[in-house]
Design an enzyme around this catalytic site. Sequence first.
Site, PDB file in Angstrom:
ATOM      1  N   ASP A  53       0.815  -1.203   0.000  1.00 29.61           N
ATOM      2  CA  ASP A  53       0.000   0.000   0.000  1.00 29.61           C
ATOM      3  C   ASP A  53       0.853   1.259   0.000  1.00 29.61           C
ATOM      4  OD1 ASP A  53      -2.256  -1.662   0.261  1.00 29.61           O
ATOM      5  OD2 ASP A  53      -2.072  -1.653   2.451  1.00 29.61           O
ATOM      6  N   TYR A 110       5.784 -10.153   6.912  1.00 24.83           N
ATOM      7  CA  TYR A 110       5.765  -8.707   7.145  1.00 24.83           C
ATOM      8  C   TYR A 110       6.196  -8.429   8.584  1.00 24.83           C
ATOM      9  CZ  TYR A 110       3.069  -7.658   2.886  1.00 24.83           C
ATOM     10  OH  TYR A 110       2.660  -7.507   1.583  1.00 24.83           O
TER      11      TYR A 110
END
Length: 244
Positions: A53, A110
């Site tokens: 993002d 992540y």
Amino acid sequence: MQNYRLTLAYDGTRYRGWQRLPPPAKTVQASVETALGEIFGQPLEISGSGRTDAGVHAACQVASFHAPKRPTDEVLAQLRRLLPEDIGALTLDYAPERFHARLSAVEKTYVYRLWNSDRPDVFARRYRAWEPRQLDCGAMRAGAAGLMGTHDFFTFCANRQMKKSTVRTLRRLDITQEDAELRFTLTADGFLYHMARILVGTLLEVGLGRRPAESLPALFDARCRALAGETAPAKGLWLMEVRY
């Protein structure tokens, strides 16, 4: 045409994310494609392992593309000269013909970085989120344990129109602390839109005492995004590893 595997690192602060968007939006994919197009003398399209993002960083983003066969060391050197300073080309290798950066991936990791102190950290403000209120790490770890495993993560997905399967296997969700920095490490066979950030945001509500840790497993059956926590700020999230 040769299939290539490219590994990148980037500071996502100035970008609208990975995925190419119509100009004048600045994206990582478009920046890399522009540089590769100049090197090979023709338009090229690359595929990333995932669409990070806007504002999200990557220490190890993998991309694949087809182009005329050239020595990888020469292409890599040219790419490093052409890319902006906040995008780094780490490695470039020939890949098997059927390799695809996204479709061939079996696991991603992540890390979410959070500065938990009432004292602001000016110099790392672009690379980790800030929560000045004291967090209960023990409660958050208990909550994380209830999120592990194979579940329908629709509640933790920001795409309410998602038509494909939202079942994923969360294999790791660790919370570690070094001084005032908390790190949430999440490993799964795949991540839905905003999934990592919503999971972190939900755990932060547990850490602030807003919801009990034992209530989190019930969110899977609810399949309602509104019942999960807020989406944690993008700047704290880092794509750290993609496994094939």
